[in-house]
Write an enzyme that holds these catalytic residues in place. Structure first.
Site, PDB file in Angstrom:
ATOM      1  N   SER A  70       0.795  -1.236   0.000  1.00  0.00           N
ATOM      2  CA  SER A  70       0.000   0.000   0.000  1.00  0.00           C
ATOM      3  C   SER A  70       0.824   1.280   0.000  1.00  0.00           C
ATOM      4  O   SER A  70       0.265   2.362  -0.208  1.00  0.00           O
ATOM      5  CB  SER A  70      -0.951   0.022   1.194  1.00  0.00           C
ATOM      6  OG  SER A  70      -2.057  -0.779   0.912  1.00  0.00           O
ATOM      7  N   LYS A  73       0.362   3.436  -2.988  1.00  0.00           N
ATOM      8  CA  LYS A  73      -0.830   4.274  -3.159  1.00  0.00           C
ATOM      9  C   LYS A  73      -0.471   5.764  -3.143  1.00  0.00           C
ATOM     10  O   LYS A  73      -1.152   6.589  -3.752  1.00  0.00           O
ATOM     11  CB  LYS A  73      -1.859   3.956  -2.062  1.00  0.00           C
ATOM     12  CG  LYS A  73      -2.453   2.548  -2.254  1.00  0.00           C
ATOM     13  CD  LYS A  73      -3.348   2.089  -1.119  1.00  0.00           C
ATOM     14  CE  LYS A  73      -3.978   0.751  -1.504  1.00  0.00           C
ATOM     15  NZ  LYS A  73      -4.247  -0.174  -0.461  1.00  0.00           N
ATOM     16  N   TYR A 195      -3.996  -2.868 -10.419  1.00  0.00           N
ATOM     17  CA  TYR A 195      -3.888  -2.632  -8.974  1.00  0.00           C
ATOM     18  C   TYR A 195      -3.001  -3.691  -8.308  1.00  0.00           C
ATOM     19  O   TYR A 195      -2.147  -3.374  -7.469  1.00  0.00           O
ATOM     20  CB  TYR A 195      -5.297  -2.597  -8.359  1.00  0.00           C
ATOM     21  CG  TYR A 195      -5.282  -2.471  -6.858  1.00  0.00           C
ATOM     22  CD1 TYR A 195      -5.000  -1.251  -6.241  1.00  0.00           C
ATOM     23  CD2 TYR A 195      -5.514  -3.579  -6.049  1.00  0.00           C
ATOM     24  CE1 TYR A 195      -4.967  -1.139  -4.863  1.00  0.00           C
ATOM     25  CE2 TYR A 195      -5.484  -3.474  -4.664  1.00  0.00           C
ATOM     26  CZ  TYR A 195      -5.208  -2.259  -4.073  1.00  0.00           C
ATOM     27  OH  TYR A 195      -5.163  -2.150  -2.703  1.00  0.00           O
ATOM     28  N   TYR A 246      -3.685   3.206   7.945  1.00  0.00           N
ATOM     29  CA  TYR A 246      -4.903   2.423   8.185  1.00  0.00           C
ATOM     30  C   TYR A 246      -5.774   3.117   9.233  1.00  0.00           C
ATOM     31  O   TYR A 246      -5.904   4.332   9.223  1.00  0.00           O
ATOM     32  CB  TYR A 246      -4.541   0.981   8.564  1.00  0.00           C
ATOM     33  CG  TYR A 246      -3.670   0.314   7.525  1.00  0.00           C
ATOM     34  CD1 TYR A 246      -4.154   0.093   6.241  1.00  0.00           C
ATOM     35  CD2 TYR A 246      -2.359  -0.048   7.799  1.00  0.00           C
ATOM     36  CE1 TYR A 246      -3.368  -0.493   5.263  1.00  0.00           C
ATOM     37  CE2 TYR A 246      -1.564  -0.638   6.830  1.00  0.00           C
ATOM     38  CZ  TYR A 246      -2.077  -0.847   5.563  1.00  0.00           C
ATOM     39  OH  TYR A 246      -1.285  -1.410   4.602  1.00  0.00           O
ATOM     40  N   VAL A 264       1.188  -3.502   4.093  1.00  0.00           N
ATOM     41  CA  VAL A 264       1.185  -4.768   4.838  1.00  0.00           C
ATOM     42  C   VAL A 264       2.477  -5.562   4.666  1.00  0.00           C
ATOM     43  O   VAL A 264       2.683  -6.552   5.357  1.00  0.00           O
ATOM     44  CB  VAL A 264      -0.014  -5.677   4.497  1.00  0.00           C
ATOM     45  CG1 VAL A 264      -1.307  -5.117   5.027  1.00  0.00           C
ATOM     46  CG2 VAL A 264      -0.100  -5.956   3.017  1.00  0.00           C
TER      47      VAL A 264
HETATM   48  N1  GLU Z   1      -2.499  -5.819  -1.782  1.00  0.00           N
HETATM   49  C1  GLU Z   1      -3.159  -5.470  -0.583  1.00  0.00           C
HETATM   50  C2  GLU Z   1      -4.647  -5.379  -0.786  1.00  0.00           C
HETATM   51  O1  GLU Z   1      -5.127  -4.609  -1.584  1.00  0.00           O
HETATM   52  C3  GLU Z   1      -2.614  -4.172  -0.060  1.00  0.00           C
HETATM   53  C4  GLU Z   1      -2.679  -4.235   1.359  1.00  0.00           C
HETATM   54  C5  GLU Z   1      -1.958  -3.122   2.044  1.00  0.00           C
HETATM   55  O2  GLU Z   1      -0.724  -2.997   1.996  1.00  0.00           O
HETATM   56  O3  GLU Z   1      -2.683  -2.371   2.689  1.00  0.00           O
HETATM   57  O4  GLU Z   1      -5.387  -6.087  -0.171  1.00  0.00           O
END
Ligand code: GLU
Length: 310
Positions: A70, A73, A195, A246, A264
């Site tokens: 993430s 992002k 994605y 988060y 994550v």
């Molecule tokens: N590939 C993970 C998902 O979209 C990303 C999770 C993350 O790093 O928050 O579920």
């Protein structure tokens, strides 16, 4: 052992942080929703600082590649914002969600407009819009990360991308749900492929600290060209501060006091505007999904240097 390229302003601090973290018992658990992440040793630890001029140095496993997840992002947000400007904010909000990163519930109440670009729904919207504008969102992202880090070997991890796809029902549900509100342009399978490739990028603390540097330089890229206007860099930093870790962004702001974004894979990037960018990595996560040692290390860094934005 620490290595550096030139004047390492914060190296003594990093060394002290690493030593303190080495004595911290209990490091959380590696993410286990896909095998490649579960296999990482929760006790690994690395931390890097990239200064404004591109000087980079670190401690521990700071050159060890890990799954950026993430953290990416932030970069897709910046790349899309650079292209479409404020129109993006009509399709994704900028408020903390107070819900888990992959929650569906809020989307229905809010008519398919995700709360912010860092929950999965919001990131899917951003990737979709970048895909529409470039025809290859993940490739655009990879090119940007390679250029900013100066590392042409950065790449997707095809095994991670394939595992994400196999375990991707919830992301698929989010994408379809938003498509039903007209908030997704591309066919959902195309978007999901982009994605999951985006999430699978593997990079080290050194690479990601360097790639984050443009946010410390108020939008200026490594080559001196401008990706974002200064006010847009402020926007991205603000959304990182309020939504980047988060459902624990309040606690992260309280402890660390910097814009930050976690993933994550156990990585966290952070920005000290006008000073430097940081990346810390340790795969053991707390129950909210943030790296236990990573948050602790950033907490110690800002405490020892007084470099929080507050
Ligand atoms: N590939 C993970 C998902 O979209 C990303 C999770 C993350 O790093 O928050 O579920």
């Amino acid at each position: 052992m620490a290595i550096m390229t030139s004047s390492p302003t914060y190296l003594p601090v990093l060394e002290r942080v690493a030593e303190e973290i080495g004595h911290t018992p209990g490091r959380g658990r590696s993410a286990d929703y896909i095998p490649a992440l579960a296999a990482r040793d929760a006790r690994a630890f690395g931390m890097a600082v990239a200064e404004l001029d591109g000087t980079v140095y670190g401690v521990g496993d700071w050159r060890e590649p890990f799954s950026a997840q993430s953290i990416t992002k932030v970069f897709t947000l910046a790349l899309d914002l650079a292209r479409e400007g404020d129109e993006l904010w009509e399709h994704v909000g900028r408020e903390p969600s107070g819900n888990p990163f992959n929650s569906l519930v809020q989307l229905e109440y809010e008519n398919g407009i995700p709360r912010n670009p860092f929950i999965n729904a919001g990131a899917l919207v951003v990737t979709d819009r970048l895909q529409t504008r470039t025809g290859d969102a993940a490739g655009e992202l990879l090119g940007f990360l390679r250029a900013e880090s100066g590392n042409p070997e950065l790449d997707f991890d095809e095994e991670v991308a394939a595992s994400e796809t196999v375990n991707g029902d919830r992301n698929a549900a989010l994408a379809h749900f938003m498509a039903s509100y007209g908030n997704i342009d591309n066919p959902v399978p195309v978007l999901l492929e982009q994605y999951f490739r985006q999430c699978s990028i593997t990079a080290s603390c050194a690479d990601l600290a360097l790639a984050t540097r443009f946010l410390a330089r108020h939008g200026l890229r490594a080559d001196g060209t401008r990706l974002l206007a200064s006010r847009q860099a402020k926007q991205v930093n603000a959304v990182m501060l309020t939504c980047g870790t988060y459902d624990a962004a309040g606690d992260f702001a309280y402890r660390v006091g910097l814009p930050g974004k976690s993933g994550v894979g156990g990585g966290i990037i952070a920005v000290v505007p006008g000073r430097c960018a940081l990346c810390v990595w340790s795969p053991g996560l707390d129950e909210r999904g943030n790296s236990v040692a990573g948050v602790a290390a950033l907490d110690r860094f800002t405490t020892l240097t007084d470099l929080s934005v507050f």
